[in-house]
Write a protein that holds these residues in place. Sequence first.
Motif, PDB file in Angstrom:
ATOM      1  N   ILE A 648      -6.540   2.881  -7.055  1.00 60.54           N
ATOM      2  CA  ILE A 648      -7.021   1.733  -7.823  1.00 60.54           C
ATOM      3  C   ILE A 648      -6.173   0.499  -7.486  1.00 60.54           C
ATOM      4  CG2 ILE A 648      -7.393   0.779 -10.121  1.00 60.54           C
ATOM      5  CD1 ILE A 648      -9.368   2.918  -9.475  1.00 60.54           C
ATOM      6  N   ALA A 649      -4.865   0.706  -7.368  1.00 53.46           N
ATOM      7  CA  ALA A 649      -3.979  -0.397  -6.973  1.00 53.46           C
ATOM      8  C   ALA A 649      -4.329  -0.905  -5.583  1.00 53.46           C
ATOM      9  CB  ALA A 649      -2.516   0.062  -7.014  1.00 53.46           C
ATOM     10  N   GLN A 650      -4.779  -0.003  -4.710  1.00 51.59           N
ATOM     11  CA  GLN A 650      -5.181  -0.403  -3.365  1.00 51.59           C
ATOM     12  C   GLN A 650      -6.362  -1.372  -3.418  1.00 51.59           C
ATOM     13  OE1 GLN A 650      -6.750   2.834  -1.088  1.00 51.59           O
ATOM     14  NE2 GLN A 650      -7.572   1.500   0.511  1.00 51.59           N
ATOM     15  N   VAL A 651      -7.345  -1.068  -4.280  1.00 53.23           N
ATOM     16  CA  VAL A 651      -8.512  -1.942  -4.396  1.00 53.23           C
ATOM     17  C   VAL A 651      -8.116  -3.291  -4.991  1.00 53.23           C
ATOM     18  CG1 VAL A 651     -10.762  -2.210  -5.506  1.00 53.23           C
ATOM     19  CG2 VAL A 651     -10.082   0.012  -4.585  1.00 53.23           C
ATOM     20  N   ILE A 652      -7.273  -3.283  -6.007  1.00 51.81           N
ATOM     21  CA  ILE A 652      -6.859  -4.535  -6.647  1.00 51.81           C
ATOM     22  C   ILE A 652      -6.065  -5.395  -5.669  1.00 51.81           C
ATOM     23  CG2 ILE A 652      -5.452  -5.506  -8.492  1.00 51.81           C
ATOM     24  CD1 ILE A 652      -6.187  -3.116 -10.200  1.00 51.81           C
ATOM     25  N   ALA A 653      -5.213  -4.745  -4.864  1.00 49.00           N
ATOM     26  CA  ALA A 653      -4.394  -5.497  -3.906  1.00 49.00           C
ATOM     27  C   ALA A 653      -5.170  -5.936  -2.682  1.00 49.00           C
ATOM     28  CB  ALA A 653      -3.196  -4.651  -3.473  1.00 49.00           C
ATOM     29  N   GLY A 654      -6.319  -5.314  -2.423  1.00 43.11           N
ATOM     30  CA  GLY A 654      -7.117  -5.703  -1.271  1.00 43.11           C
ATOM     31  C   GLY A 654      -6.651  -5.096   0.024  1.00 43.11           C
ATOM     32  N   HIS A 655      -6.009  -3.929  -0.047  1.00 38.15           N
ATOM     33  CA  HIS A 655      -5.559  -3.241   1.170  1.00 38.15           C
ATOM     34  C   HIS A 655      -6.661  -2.327   1.696  1.00 38.15           C
ATOM     35  CE1 HIS A 655      -1.140  -3.782  -0.250  1.00 38.15           C
ATOM     36  NE2 HIS A 655      -1.496  -4.749   0.568  1.00 38.15           N
ATOM     37  N   THR A 656      -6.809  -2.270   3.002  1.00 36.48           N
ATOM     38  CA  THR A 656      -7.792  -1.369   3.606  1.00 36.48           C
ATOM     39  C   THR A 656      -7.253   0.039   3.759  1.00 36.48           C
ATOM     40  OG1 THR A 656      -7.052  -2.058   5.814  1.00 36.48           O
ATOM     41  CG2 THR A 656      -8.916  -3.264   4.842  1.00 36.48           C
ATOM     42  N   ASN A 657      -5.954   0.200   3.688  1.00 36.58           N
ATOM     43  CA  ASN A 657      -5.320   1.510   3.860  1.00 36.58           C
ATOM     44  C   ASN A 657      -4.383   1.754   2.692  1.00 36.58           C
ATOM     45  OD1 ASN A 657      -3.902   3.817   4.693  1.00 36.58           O
ATOM     46  ND2 ASN A 657      -3.979   3.210   6.850  1.00 36.58           N
ATOM     47  N   ILE A 658      -4.487   2.927   2.087  1.00 39.51           N
ATOM     48  CA  ILE A 658      -3.636   3.212   0.933  1.00 39.51           C
ATOM     49  C   ILE A 658      -2.167   3.310   1.336  1.00 39.51           C
ATOM     50  CG2 ILE A 658      -3.772   5.741   1.086  1.00 39.51           C
ATOM     51  CD1 ILE A 658      -3.944   5.731  -2.003  1.00 39.51           C
ATOM     52  N   ASN A 659      -1.895   3.630   2.613  1.00 38.70           N
ATOM     53  CA  ASN A 659      -0.508   3.688   3.056  1.00 38.70           C
ATOM     54  C   ASN A 659       0.152   2.310   2.976  1.00 38.70           C
ATOM     55  OD1 ASN A 659      -0.606   6.453   3.634  1.00 38.70           O
ATOM     56  ND2 ASN A 659      -1.491   6.072   5.659  1.00 38.70           N
ATOM     57  N   THR A 660      -0.635   1.267   3.180  1.00 31.95           N
ATOM     58  CA  THR A 660      -0.092  -0.074   3.027  1.00 31.95           C
ATOM     59  C   THR A 660       0.316  -0.328   1.581  1.00 31.95           C
ATOM     60  OG1 THR A 660      -1.552  -0.825   4.804  1.00 31.95           O
ATOM     61  CG2 THR A 660      -0.550  -2.517   3.426  1.00 31.95           C
ATOM     62  N   THR A 661      -0.530   0.102   0.659  1.00 28.14           N
ATOM     63  CA  THR A 661      -0.208  -0.065  -0.762  1.00 28.14           C
ATOM     64  C   THR A 661       1.055   0.707  -1.125  1.00 28.14           C
ATOM     65  OG1 THR A 661      -2.574  -0.243  -1.209  1.00 28.14           O
ATOM     66  CG2 THR A 661      -1.135   0.126  -3.093  1.00 28.14           C
ATOM     67  N   MET A 662       1.153   1.952  -0.654  1.00 24.21           N
ATOM     68  CA  MET A 662       2.336   2.750  -0.960  1.00 24.21           C
ATOM     69  C   MET A 662       3.577   2.177  -0.271  1.00 24.21           C
ATOM     70  SD  MET A 662       0.857   4.691  -2.962  1.00 24.21           S
ATOM     71  CE  MET A 662       2.277   5.648  -3.415  1.00 24.21           C
ATOM     72  N   GLY A 663       3.369   1.492   0.859  1.00 22.89           N
ATOM     73  CA  GLY A 663       4.501   0.845   1.509  1.00 22.89           C
ATOM     74  C   GLY A 663       5.054  -0.307   0.702  1.00 22.89           C
ATOM     75  N   TYR A 664       4.208  -0.950  -0.113  1.00 25.38           N
ATOM     76  CA  TYR A 664       4.677  -2.039  -0.969  1.00 25.38           C
ATOM     77  C   TYR A 664       5.444  -1.507  -2.178  1.00 25.38           C
ATOM     78  CZ  TYR A 664       2.244  -5.956   1.226  1.00 25.38           C
ATOM     79  OH  TYR A 664       1.847  -6.950   2.085  1.00 25.38           O
ATOM     80  N   ASN A 665       5.151  -0.269  -2.570  1.00 26.22           N
ATOM     81  CA  ASN A 665       5.760   0.288  -3.775  1.00 26.22           C
ATOM     82  C   ASN A 665       7.200   0.679  -3.494  1.00 26.22           C
ATOM     83  OD1 ASN A 665       6.060   1.503  -6.306  1.00 26.22           O
ATOM     84  ND2 ASN A 665       5.551   3.499  -5.437  1.00 26.22           N
TER      85      ASN A 665
END
Length: 820
Positions: A648-665
């Motif tokens: 869900i955080a991936q969609v809100i952040a606008g990332h195409t890959n969930i690994n990018t979202t987890m990289g921000y965390n």
Amino acid sequence: MSVAPHVAPPTSLSLAGEALRAVALRFPPRPAEDDWAATAGTQADILARLQQPPLRPADVRHHRARIRGARQILQWLDTFPGATWQQRWNASPASTRPGNDWARLAPGWIGIAAGPSQRQTLTGGLLSLICADVIRPALPWLLSRTSANMTSLRIGLIPTRDPEGFSQLEAMIEPATWSSNVGRHALHALVKIVAAKGGTLADITVGDAVEYLAALKAANDKYRGYTLFYAWLRELGTLPAEAPSSLRYLANTSGQVSMEQLIDRFGVRCRPIRDLLVDYLKERQPGLDYTSLNNSSRHLASNFWGDLEQHHPGIDSLHLAPEVSAAWKQRCRTRIERRRQPDGTVREVVTARVNVASIMISVRAFYLDIGQWAIDEPARWGPWAVPSPIKDADVAVVKDNKRCKARMDHRTRERLPALPAVARAASSCLNEAKARLQALMDTPPGDHFTFAGDTFARAAKDGTTWAVNMATGRRIDLALAESRAFWAWAMVEFLQHTGVRIEEMLEASHHSLIQYRLPTTGEIVPLLQIAPSKTDEERVILVSPELADVLSAIIARIRDPRTGAVPYVSSYDMAEKTWNPQMPLLFQWRRSGESSRLSPKFLREALQEVLASTNLTDSAGQPLDFSPHDFRRIFITDAIRSGLPPHIAQVIAGHTNINTTMGYNAIYPSEAIEAHRAFIARRRALRPSEEHRTPTNEEWDAFLGHFERRKLSIGICARTFGTPCIHEHACIRCSMLRPDPAQRHRLVEIRDNLIARITEAEQEGWLGEIEGLQVSLASAEEKLTQLDAEQVRQRQVIDLGMPRFSQIATRISTARGPSS
């Protein structure tokens, strides 16, 4: 009538920016004429015209002096060759000298005494000839005139040339802007163009405006703040629809340049290699954006081949010896930085290069692409197909990625606890700047006022917001300081509540505010639409009450006070070097009287001013710095830490890959990350065709259902999605309860009931219930106090307004062009 061919002077358009020259080619200026009706008259006819209003001044003494000066000038010009007075002026030495030399040199040219009265007479006579359109001095001549001379020219030219046009223009402009310093500069610019080109305001073309800006740039003037005259012409409606919407940045921007220019800026000496690099970029151009082409040209022509030519003069082959490539790789890992020392000296320091992997990848792609293309086009690419000096080990970025992740995690961990302090500091700086500006406005011009222990002297000129700090002697524009403080506060609040990129924030417009009606309850949920140019993938973000307050403050500030509408402005993409279509952007301000998009540089500088007031330090004891992207990392980290599912955080952040979202965390436990990745891998192995990392309909319904289930009898529960009730549904005590003003009477009933129950418990001796009832009573009274304060605040809330869909569709269709 003969028209001389127009040749751009070498000190004007040739020195302008690339974008300014491109506009000049598309919209050429009017050619310089030397023969028209007014300049072809006889001396007697001209002097007779000067005797009639509006060329005749009201003061008899001034009138006689101007007539005498005009007669002397005409007699002097009659000694030069030419069929018209303009041709004689062009042949005279006055046309080649700066305009500010006229009063000093004219008496000697004409052969009269050089006394003050004679200089004043000749200046007045020349002014009358210009106003009568007998002589048209060139723009450089007019630009060198003093402000006092330009004021006299403005007073004399407007009623004689175009009184109706200037009156119409004055009626369209705010009085404060018209009488301001930038307003006078804009008016003088229009007067100079009319004096140099002839005609009226309606006759001024885009090319004339561009030529004026180029002349300003050549004169080393502060041209960037003097483009308001062009905005006035746009408002007047005399320019064509395809004309640029603004000229503010054209004189200092290059636009997208050719591939030859991208390579030639680095001075590649080997011509065959230079041509090869140009051909390579042209081949890659259809599949890359301009920023990638720009970076690739720098990596190949400067970091790679430029370094080789510097250390190996005469090199002309891509087939590098092992020792040459090894030495280049070693040099590529470091860079030399010039750092200014406290004593003012500059010291060169060797530091590790951060982007070494991107350089290696660009060079490796260059060699491999040529090798691949040589198979299809051996005649063109075959001679250059050689083994790549970049091996697999040189582009292994696993360790670099881990180091980058560690640095970013450490940066986020340091800044996450400091975010509330930064937000408070931004709000405090804004309140202080507002109060200081109000203190200045309450002080008469020229007087002193004291604020926060500092004494300021307001400028003596009425209408200005400048003040001098008497203790430091520093002169400061308090209106500009208040504006910087406001936009720093707005940026901090916007970024921390949305987690968007700074370019997405700057692209947000009034059209981005949309509303969604829940299908079950009919409740309207405000949303903010993000349409980033980086990924071209739109998404929506829920507008929280805190974000709504920020948006209302922004819109109230940027609305046109005359119409109440949000102005349309153009924005320049500094990365892609292109102009975006006009939009009602939220992050805009009135700069030099003209609406303009806020620049990232301005916002970063304003943020640094806020940080300087916090005295926060990092682990090394240095002042803590924040970049706009830090807010995005903190937003994602805090969301996942609070229980928001990563996808869900991936969609809100606008990332195409969930690994990018987890990289921000940066806070999420590593074992949870690994377990989540293992779960995804197992599920993909079982259902590879059904696996999508976008939320399913059930997940999205559950997300929307959260907003439906938060409705209570006395308000709305504001707890975060996916979190349980922390007060076991004792809502009256819960700090997450947002009371509904329409249900205030229910709160009053609950409060009165609690008071009655406490009285009964005291009478009956039920001491075990009194304490709990008192806690509930205190919470109910606190909620009533919040409601009363909220009602007072809502009287000051600005209606954001909702643009109609038809308007949005019209703007989109206009920006995209006709459908294919």
